[in-house]
Design an enzyme around this catalytic site. Structure first.
Site, PDB file in Angstrom:
ATOM      1  CE  LYS A   1     -54.722 115.946  57.532  1.00 29.81           C
ATOM      2  NZ  LYS A   1     -54.829 117.188  56.762  1.00 29.81           N
TER       3      LYS A   1
ATOM      4  NE  ARG B   1     -58.569 122.351  53.969  1.00 32.37           N
ATOM      5  CZ  ARG B   1     -57.809 121.336  54.390  1.00 32.37           C
ATOM      6  NH1 ARG B   1     -58.317 120.120  54.478  1.00 32.37           N
ATOM      7  NH2 ARG B   1     -56.553 121.524  54.732  1.00 32.37           N
TER       8      ARG B   1
HETATM    9  C1  LIG Z   1     -53.971 116.931  55.734  1.00 33.72           C
HETATM   10  C2  LIG Z   1     -53.140 118.004  55.208  1.00 33.72           C
HETATM   11  C3  LIG Z   1     -51.950 117.677  54.525  1.00 33.72           C
HETATM   12  C4  LIG Z   1     -51.531 116.268  54.227  1.00 33.72           C
HETATM   13  O1  LIG Z   1     -52.356 115.707  53.250  1.00 33.72           O
HETATM   14  P1  LIG Z   1     -52.116 114.214  52.675  1.00 33.72           P
HETATM   15  O2  LIG Z   1     -53.035 114.105  51.542  1.00 33.72           O
HETATM   16  O3  LIG Z   1     -52.437 113.294  53.797  1.00 33.72           O
HETATM   17  O4  LIG Z   1     -50.683 114.129  52.268  1.00 33.72           O
HETATM   18  C5  LIG Z   1     -51.167 118.729  54.074  1.00 33.72           C
HETATM   19  N1  LIG Z   1     -51.532 120.018  54.302  1.00 33.72           N
HETATM   20  C6  LIG Z   1     -52.656 120.349  54.942  1.00 33.72           C
HETATM   21  C7  LIG Z   1     -52.981 121.783  55.128  1.00 33.72           C
HETATM   22  C8  LIG Z   1     -53.494 119.363  55.420  1.00 33.72           C
HETATM   23  O5  LIG Z   1     -54.610 119.711  56.072  1.00 33.72           O
END
Ligand SMILES: *Cc1c(COP(=O)(O)O)cnc(C)c1O
Length: 368
Positions: free
Chosen positions: A45, A140
């Protein structure tokens, strides 16, 4: 380090990504995880689901890909990506048809949404897997780990004919800045066990978070039940912003932002005239450092978060930016900077995200 105009490929500004560095990071993360029986997924993402980056993650050994947007997953699948794809953001009730069409797994926390996914599966003649998110304190998404909440989610899952619960997961370090710990991971495991009892089947996945959870593996504090992580930042940038560290065994030089100089001129360091607010409503402050050599870059707040970028070149200081212009102090720079000079910057996660999202910045992913 200043790239000559003649050698510029494509247009500026651009984000230049080294795929070999990304692949190497992915493989190091995968190897580390494997030692404790954890499978690592690559999170795309941060670069809007970039296909080449996703491929580099898979080449590096990631067993699945994950993204927060259905659009990005749909694009990866249309391009022929054939590893399982996980939707990271809880599905919008209005997008459940698209979710079951494109994503193999989604993260969920609401019973209503689970039932909508099941209905969408019936319409689309699909099956779908979900991971129930558990909030262990970051505030969250996720069910609050109480018996009532676990029972509610279990009863929704039991009503489904085509949605299967793959496991439980948690997210830390994103909103509340909560760090992963043996305790909060333990809480996730506890909820998973209770859910298994209610559903009467074993859960295949205990998903213990993201890049920040790597530190727990390194310290050998990860509960052995945890068998999956979803890793974005560590693979993309070699950093863990929640833990505030550069991850020593990963590459940080995975990508650079390049932007082109459009003016170089000596000017006073304090504006001339009565000072109102700047273009963003802030009243700026200027230190008088006399007349300085300044460069204007064709890059602005519409493209990037300027706090998140750092010039590669010594002697260059970012003074500020408006929507489309960035002002640099280049007085102390040893190399000659002129219109057409291309300057390179490191990016942090926020800057990478902004740059990748700006339609004005070209993303160039190269195999080196
Ligand atoms: C963005 C996200 C991740 C990845 O997080 P990083 O810190 O980039 O490794 C994992 N799980 C969820 C639910 C996320 O939204």
């Amino acid at each position: 380090m200043i790239i000559e105009r003649k050698t510029i490929m494509g247009s500026n500004p651009k984000l230049r990504i080294g795929l070999e560095k990304i692949r190497d990071n992915a493989s190091k993360v995968v190897e580390l995880c494997k030692k404790t029986g954890i499978r690592a997924g690559g999170v795309t993402k941060g670069l809007c689901g970039n296909l080449k980056v996703a491929e580099a993650m898979v080449d590096g050994g990631c067993s699945f890909l994950a993204d927060s947007r259905v659009k990005n997953i749909a694009n990866l699948k249309r391009e022929g990506m054939n590893v399982p794809c996980m939707l990271l953001r809880l599905p919008m009730p209005s997008e459940t048809d698209a979710v079951v069409t494109w994503a193999d797994v989604s993260l969920v926390s609401m019973g209503e949404t689970i039932l909508l996914l099941d209905e969408a599966c019936k319409i689309k003649n699909k099956f779908h897997e979900v991971v129930v998110m558990v909030d262990v304190g970051d505030l969250r998404e996720g069910i609050w780990p109480s018996d009532v909440e676990i029972e509610t989610i279990a009863s929704a899952l039991k009503k489904c004919k085509r949605v299967h619960c793959l496991g439980v997961g948690t997210n830390v370090g994103c909103y509340g800045g909560v760090l992963p710990s043996r305790e909060n991971m333990g809480r996730l495991v506890e909820v998973g066990r209770k859910l298994e009892d209610l559903l009467d089947y074993k859960l295949a996945v205990y998903s213990g978070g993201s890049s920040s959870s790597l530190a727990l593996i390194e310290k050998r504090e990860m509960p052995r039940e945890i068998n999956q992580l979803r890793i974005g930042e560590a693979i993309l940038l070699g950093t863990d912003v929640t833990g505030g560290r550069k991850i020593p065994y990963l590459n940080q030089d995975t990508m650079f932002l390049e932007a082109e100089v459009i003016e170089v001129r000596r000017k006073p360091s304090v504006p001339v005239g009565e000072i109102g607010a700047d273009a963003f409503g802030n009243v700026p402050f200027f230190e008088d450092r006399g007349v300085r050599l300044r460069a204007v870059l064709a890059l602005g707040k519409q493209d990037v978060r300027l706090e998140g970028i750092k010039p590669l070149q010594k002697g260059i200081h970012i003074l500020g930016a408006s929507s489309d212009h960035m002002i640099l102090d280049v007085e102390e720079c040893d190399e000659k900077i002129s219109p057409g000079s291309v300057l390179a910057f490191r990016v942090d996660y926020g800057a990478m995200l902004a740059v990748a999202t700006s339609p004005y910045v070209e993303v160039v992913a190269e195999a080196e």
